[in-house]
Design a protein around this motif. Structure first.
Motif, PDB file in Angstrom:
ATOM      1  N   MET A   1      -5.617  19.044 -20.590  1.00  0.00           N
ATOM      2  CA  MET A   1      -4.335  18.588 -20.350  1.00  0.00           C
ATOM      3  C   MET A   1      -4.812  17.082 -19.870  1.00  0.00           C
ATOM      4  N   PRO A   2      -4.413  16.163 -20.007  1.00  0.00           N
ATOM      5  CA  PRO A   2      -4.984  14.434 -19.387  1.00  0.00           C
ATOM      6  C   PRO A   2      -4.620  14.425 -17.796  1.00  0.00           C
ATOM      7  N   HIS A   3      -5.450  14.075 -16.868  1.00  0.00           N
ATOM      8  CA  HIS A   3      -5.539  13.857 -15.633  1.00  0.00           C
ATOM      9  C   HIS A   3      -4.411  12.876 -14.958  1.00  0.00           C
ATOM     10  N   ASP A   4      -3.813  12.885 -14.661  1.00  0.00           N
ATOM     11  CA  ASP A   4      -3.042  11.806 -14.139  1.00  0.00           C
ATOM     12  C   ASP A   4      -3.147  10.954 -12.252  1.00  0.00           C
ATOM     13  N   PRO A   5      -3.795  10.181 -12.608  1.00  0.00           N
ATOM     14  CA  PRO A   5      -4.490   9.664 -11.828  1.00  0.00           C
ATOM     15  C   PRO A   5      -3.637   9.410  -9.875  1.00  0.00           C
ATOM     16  N   THR A   6      -4.397   9.558  -9.627  1.00  0.00           N
ATOM     17  CA  THR A   6      -3.836  10.028  -8.204  1.00  0.00           C
ATOM     18  C   THR A   6      -4.319   8.588  -7.247  1.00  0.00           C
ATOM     19  N   LEU A   7      -3.497   7.848  -6.513  1.00  0.00           N
ATOM     20  CA  LEU A   7      -3.552   5.875  -6.165  1.00  0.00           C
ATOM     21  C   LEU A   7      -3.017   6.124  -4.704  1.00  0.00           C
ATOM     22  N   ALA A   8      -3.774   5.801  -4.313  1.00  0.00           N
ATOM     23  CA  ALA A   8      -3.050   6.605  -2.458  1.00  0.00           C
ATOM     24  C   ALA A   8      -3.875   5.149  -2.135  1.00  0.00           C
ATOM     25  N   VAL A   9      -2.117   5.115  -0.958  1.00  0.00           N
ATOM     26  CA  VAL A   9      -2.125   3.900   0.366  1.00  0.00           C
ATOM     27  C   VAL A   9      -2.199   3.804   1.594  1.00  0.00           C
ATOM     28  N   VAL A  10      -3.005   3.942   2.258  1.00  0.00           N
ATOM     29  CA  VAL A  10      -2.563   3.965   3.957  1.00  0.00           C
ATOM     30  C   VAL A  10      -2.949   2.996   4.551  1.00  0.00           C
ATOM     31  N   TRP A  11      -1.945   2.446   5.462  1.00  0.00           N
ATOM     32  CA  TRP A  11      -1.137   2.367   6.203  1.00  0.00           C
ATOM     33  C   TRP A  11      -0.732   2.868   7.665  1.00  0.00           C
ATOM     34  N   LEU A  12      -2.363   1.850   8.497  1.00  0.00           N
ATOM     35  CA  LEU A  12      -2.402   2.143   9.996  1.00  0.00           C
ATOM     36  C   LEU A  12      -2.585   1.858  10.992  1.00  0.00           C
ATOM     37  N   ASP A  13      -1.974   1.618  11.706  1.00  0.00           N
ATOM     38  CA  ASP A  13      -3.018   1.127  13.170  1.00  0.00           C
ATOM     39  C   ASP A  13      -3.172   2.423  14.419  1.00  0.00           C
ATOM     40  N   PHE A  14      -2.882   1.830  15.952  1.00  0.00           N
ATOM     41  CA  PHE A  14      -4.304   2.601  16.464  1.00  0.00           C
ATOM     42  C   PHE A  14      -2.727   3.942  16.956  1.00  0.00           C
ATOM     43  N   HIS A  15      -1.757   4.350  17.041  1.00  0.00           N
ATOM     44  CA  HIS A  15      -0.628   5.423  16.306  1.00  0.00           C
ATOM     45  C   HIS A  15      -0.563   5.602  15.637  1.00  0.00           C
ATOM     46  N   GLN A  16      -0.452   5.515  14.431  1.00  0.00           N
ATOM     47  CA  GLN A  16      -0.919   6.729  13.121  1.00  0.00           C
ATOM     48  C   GLN A  16      -1.253   6.098  11.994  1.00  0.00           C
ATOM     49  N   ALA A  17      -0.603   7.086  11.458  1.00  0.00           N
ATOM     50  CA  ALA A  17      -1.341   6.098  10.179  1.00  0.00           C
ATOM     51  C   ALA A  17      -0.145   6.421   8.648  1.00  0.00           C
ATOM     52  N   LYS A  18       0.075   5.920   7.867  1.00  0.00           N
ATOM     53  CA  LYS A  18       1.403   6.399   7.115  1.00  0.00           C
ATOM     54  C   LYS A  18       0.329   6.785   6.192  1.00  0.00           C
ATOM     55  N   ILE A  19       0.788   7.986   5.003  1.00  0.00           N
ATOM     56  CA  ILE A  19       0.037   7.164   3.474  1.00  0.00           C
ATOM     57  C   ILE A  19       0.763   8.506   2.660  1.00  0.00           C
ATOM     58  N   PHE A  20       0.833   7.484   1.200  1.00  0.00           N
ATOM     59  CA  PHE A  20       1.412   7.566   0.471  1.00  0.00           C
ATOM     60  C   PHE A  20       0.808   7.833  -0.972  1.00  0.00           C
ATOM     61  N   LEU A  21       0.554   8.952  -1.628  1.00  0.00           N
ATOM     62  CA  LEU A  21       0.370   9.191  -2.649  1.00  0.00           C
ATOM     63  C   LEU A  21       1.104   8.796  -4.254  1.00  0.00           C
ATOM     64  N   THR A  22       0.665   8.232  -5.300  1.00  0.00           N
ATOM     65  CA  THR A  22       1.129   7.883  -6.308  1.00  0.00           C
ATOM     66  C   THR A  22       0.377   8.684  -7.236  1.00  0.00           C
ATOM     67  N   LYS A  23       1.248   9.336  -7.972  1.00  0.00           N
ATOM     68  CA  LYS A  23       0.605  10.002  -9.240  1.00  0.00           C
ATOM     69  C   LYS A  23       2.307   9.098 -10.712  1.00  0.00           C
ATOM     70  N   ALA A  24       1.823   9.356 -11.546  1.00  0.00           N
ATOM     71  CA  ALA A  24       2.717   8.967 -12.612  1.00  0.00           C
ATOM     72  C   ALA A  24       3.921   9.726 -12.530  1.00  0.00           C
ATOM     73  N   GLU A  25       4.584  10.381 -11.908  1.00  0.00           N
ATOM     74  CA  GLU A  25       5.914  10.984 -11.708  1.00  0.00           C
ATOM     75  C   GLU A  25       6.120  11.037 -10.573  1.00  0.00           C
ATOM     76  N   ASP A  26       6.000  11.007  -9.412  1.00  0.00           N
ATOM     77  CA  ASP A  26       5.997  10.751  -8.388  1.00  0.00           C
ATOM     78  C   ASP A  26       4.986  10.157  -7.057  1.00  0.00           C
ATOM     79  N   VAL A  27       5.835  10.270  -5.709  1.00  0.00           N
ATOM     80  CA  VAL A  27       4.772   9.626  -4.366  1.00  0.00           C
ATOM     81  C   VAL A  27       5.277  10.458  -3.941  1.00  0.00           C
TER      82      VAL A  27
END
Length: 146
Positions: A1-27
């Motif tokens: 089974m081929p690997h679907d790459p996972t891409l991530a974006v991390v937005w952060l400041d000194f309060h919190q981090a928001k992390i979005f993990l994106t694959k071909a099918e979902d976030v």
């Protein structure tokens, strides 16, 4: 089974981090709170660290654990916390450092603005590496169409 790459974006400041993990099918979205959100206040007596997030290794380690195993990722945010995370990477997570596409300033976007910007950056990045249709599919925002 081929690997679907996972891409991530991390937005952060000194309060919190928001992390979005994106694959071909979902976030997938994760949020990580800094242990003490008001750490910019300086105290002389009985303080853990200097009162800056850059002293909060636990915060950075939680962020890095959330993006462990991604194929490519991006760090965004206001102020210097994003640069502190990048410095932490250099000595604590060499493999993740190699997969880092960029570190950019970004104030306080909506989740949609954040994902749209990340897709643009990853799309430009995808043009610089050997083409992989699975990455292109992930960049289109989770549609299953090839």
């Amino acid at each position: 089974m081929p690997h679907d790459p996972t891409l991530a974006v991390v937005w952060l400041d000194f309060h919190q981090a928001k992390i979005f993990l994106t694959k071909a099918e979902d976030v997938e979205t994760k949020r990580i709170k800094a242990d003490t959100p008001h750490r910019q206040v300086h105290h002389k007596a009985q303080v853990r660290g200097s009162g800056h997030v850059r002293d909060d290794r636990t915060y950075f380690e939680a962020i890095l654990a959330a993006v462990e195993g991604v194929d490519a990722w991006l760090i965004l945010g206001p102020g210097g916390t994003k640069k502190d995370l990048e410095k932490h990477l250099e000595s604590h997570a060499g493999e993740l450092k190699k997969k880092l596409v960029g570190v950019e300033p970004m104030d306080h976007p909506t989740d949609g603005e954040l994902l749209a910007h990340a897709r643009k950056v990853f799309k430009a990045y995808d043009h610089m590496i050997p083409h992989d249709p699975r990455i292109a599919r992930a960049l289109r925002g989770g549609t299953a169409r090839g």
